[in-house]
Enzyme design. Structure first.
Site, PDB file in Angstrom:
ATOM      1  N   TYR A 137       0.819  -1.214   0.000  1.00  0.00           N
ATOM      2  CA  TYR A 137       0.000   0.000   0.000  1.00  0.00           C
ATOM      3  C   TYR A 137       0.854   1.266   0.000  1.00  0.00           C
ATOM      4  O   TYR A 137       0.341   2.360   0.169  1.00  0.00           O
ATOM      5  CB  TYR A 137      -0.948   0.011   1.211  1.00  0.00           C
TER       6      TYR A 137
ATOM      7  N   LYS B 128       3.555 -14.711   4.826  1.00  0.00           N
ATOM      8  CA  LYS B 128       3.863 -15.640   3.733  1.00  0.00           C
ATOM      9  C   LYS B 128       5.394 -15.685   3.620  1.00  0.00           C
ATOM     10  O   LYS B 128       5.979 -15.501   2.547  1.00  0.00           O
ATOM     11  CB  LYS B 128       3.200 -15.121   2.437  1.00  0.00           C
TER      12      LYS B 128
ATOM     13  N   ASP C  35      -2.407 -18.364   3.757  1.00  0.00           N
ATOM     14  CA  ASP C  35      -3.427 -19.199   3.091  1.00  0.00           C
ATOM     15  C   ASP C  35      -4.022 -20.199   4.078  1.00  0.00           C
ATOM     16  O   ASP C  35      -5.239 -20.401   4.136  1.00  0.00           O
ATOM     17  CB  ASP C  35      -2.872 -19.886   1.833  1.00  0.00           C
TER      18      ASP C  35
ATOM     19  N   ASP D 115      -5.935  -6.210   5.383  1.00  0.00           N
ATOM     20  CA  ASP D 115      -7.111  -5.662   4.706  1.00  0.00           C
ATOM     21  C   ASP D 115      -8.063  -6.793   4.327  1.00  0.00           C
ATOM     22  O   ASP D 115      -9.275  -6.746   4.588  1.00  0.00           O
ATOM     23  CB  ASP D 115      -6.629  -4.907   3.456  1.00  0.00           C
TER      24      ASP D 115
ATOM     25  N   ASP E 156     -11.829  -8.268   6.491  1.00  0.00           N
ATOM     26  CA  ASP E 156     -13.164  -8.427   5.894  1.00  0.00           C
ATOM     27  C   ASP E 156     -13.653  -9.870   6.028  1.00  0.00           C
ATOM     28  O   ASP E 156     -14.827 -10.117   6.295  1.00  0.00           O
ATOM     29  CB  ASP E 156     -13.140  -8.035   4.408  1.00  0.00           C
TER      30      ASP E 156
END
Ligand code: NAI
Length: 336
Positions: free
Chosen positions: A124, A171, A204, A228, A232
């Site tokens: 970002y 990750k 994951d 982010d 959600d």
């Protein structure tokens, strides 16, 4: 003495839900002097900047802001005001508590977890460029300073709120340097908090675990992009974007905002659910030291939803934003 709070009603459903929240806070007897500003597309056309300087100055002065959603043009147009606000004010910690609301039936049972997201760097950073036509480079920035700071925030939060475990999500098996640095910083800070359990999961796997066994999580710590997405996902476990709160916190102040966007499909129709922003306002009132008012609003909100007679359309009801807001105000009167 009245608190001074910067208010950015926002776009789309923003004015409807901020109107509802201001009404409920007033009814709870908290005196707030709101300094209201426009931002986003309207500010761009009126003042030539989607985030005019006076808005930033007001937040720096008041140290607390309540913000409605702002529309971000996709693919073209001005950069996200939300991202700019967080970066300019160095609001480095994004905090999203995810808890079941009494009366809202969800497939996952009782949940109580908190997503802590690093807010200032990662993909970002907005550092994208065309290398040659047809090839774009987008830079992922991870620093020791920001990773250490957010890890400390997560452990301090866990300790203060009586939480037991912080799980870093990454990750680092693929992005060995960037996510590896984030994970290293997490482990170093974790060693300073022996009273809080620390573990980590690859992103994951963490997504799968969140929808299979979400109860295993307590505080989740993530870089910006994973945070982010997973915040959600986590919101979806307890009823969706319409019900969960959020805050962006830094040394200079805090901007409280709901997780959802400006919902252009229902804007201006008195259909929006103000629950997420109300929950956000409850967090803000606690931050301002207004614990009694926050507790009263929370009880009234939860009881209204538990009763189940008056709900907005997104939660299966038929009530308008104003009918739902007035039902909460009436419940507050009953309870106080
Ligand atoms: P959205 O959250 O605005 O809407 C997704 C779906 O959820 C829509 O069907 C909408 O009607 C519904 N919804 C959202 N909030 C609701 C509420 N309070 N009550 C009832 N239903 C609600 O997401 P979308 O459509 O992806 O984004 C729309 C705009 O909002 C975009 O420009 C996006 O950039 C912006 N956005 C702004 C955010 C912020 O200011 N923090 C956060 C997320 C998106």
């Amino acid at each position: 003495m009245a608190h001074k709070v910067t208010l950015i009603p926002g776009d789309g459903i923003g004015s409807e839900i901020t109107g509802a929240v201001v009404r409920v806070i007033e009814a709870a007897g908290v005196e707030i002097e709101w300094e209201s500003f426009i931002a986003g597309a309207e500010a761009l056309s009126r003042f030539g900047d989607p985030l005019p300087e006076p808005v930033l100055e007001s937040i720096k002065r008041n140290k607390v802001a309540l913000k409605g959603p702002l529309t971000t043009p996709v693919g073209t147009g001005f950069a996200s005001v939300n991202v700019r606000l967080r970066k300019t004010l160095d609001l480095y910690a994004n905090l999203r508590p995810v808890r079941n609301i009494p009366g809202l039936v969800t497939p996952f049972g009782a949940l109580d977890l908190v997503v802590v997201r690093e807010n200032t760097e990662d993909l970002y950073s907005g550092l994208e460029h065309v290398v040659v036509p047809g090839v774009v480079e987008s830079l992922k920035i991870i620093t020791e300073k920001a990773s250490t700071r957010i890890a400390r925030f997560a452990f301090d939060y866990a300790r203060r709120e009586g939480r037991k475990k912080v799980t870093a999500i990454h990750k680092a098996n693929i992005m060995k340097l960037s996510d590896g640095l984030f994970l290293d910083c997490f482990r170093k800070i974790a060693a300073e908090y022996p009273d809080i359990e620390a573990d980590d999961k690859i992103v994951d796997n963490a997504c799968m675990q969140l929808v299979m066994k979400p109860q295993q999580f307590d505080v989740l710590l993530l870089e910006n992009l994973y945070g982010d997405i997973i915040s959600d996902l986590a919101a979806g476990l307890v009823g969706g974007l319409g019900v969960v709160p959020g805050a962006n916190i830094g040394e200079l102040g805090a901007v409280f905002e709901a997780v959802h966007g400006s919902a252009p499909d229902i804007a201006g129709r008195n259909l929006a659910n103000p629950t997420a922003l109300l929950q956000t306002a409850i967090m803000m009132l606690r931050y301002l030291g207004e614990r009694n008012a926050a507790d009263l609003i929370e009880r009234a909100l939860f009881q209204t939803l538990s009763d189940g007679h008056i709900r907005t359309r997104d939660l299966g009801g038929a009530a308008s934003t104003t009918e739902y807001t007035e039902a909460i105000v009436a419940k507050m009167r009953e309870l106080s």
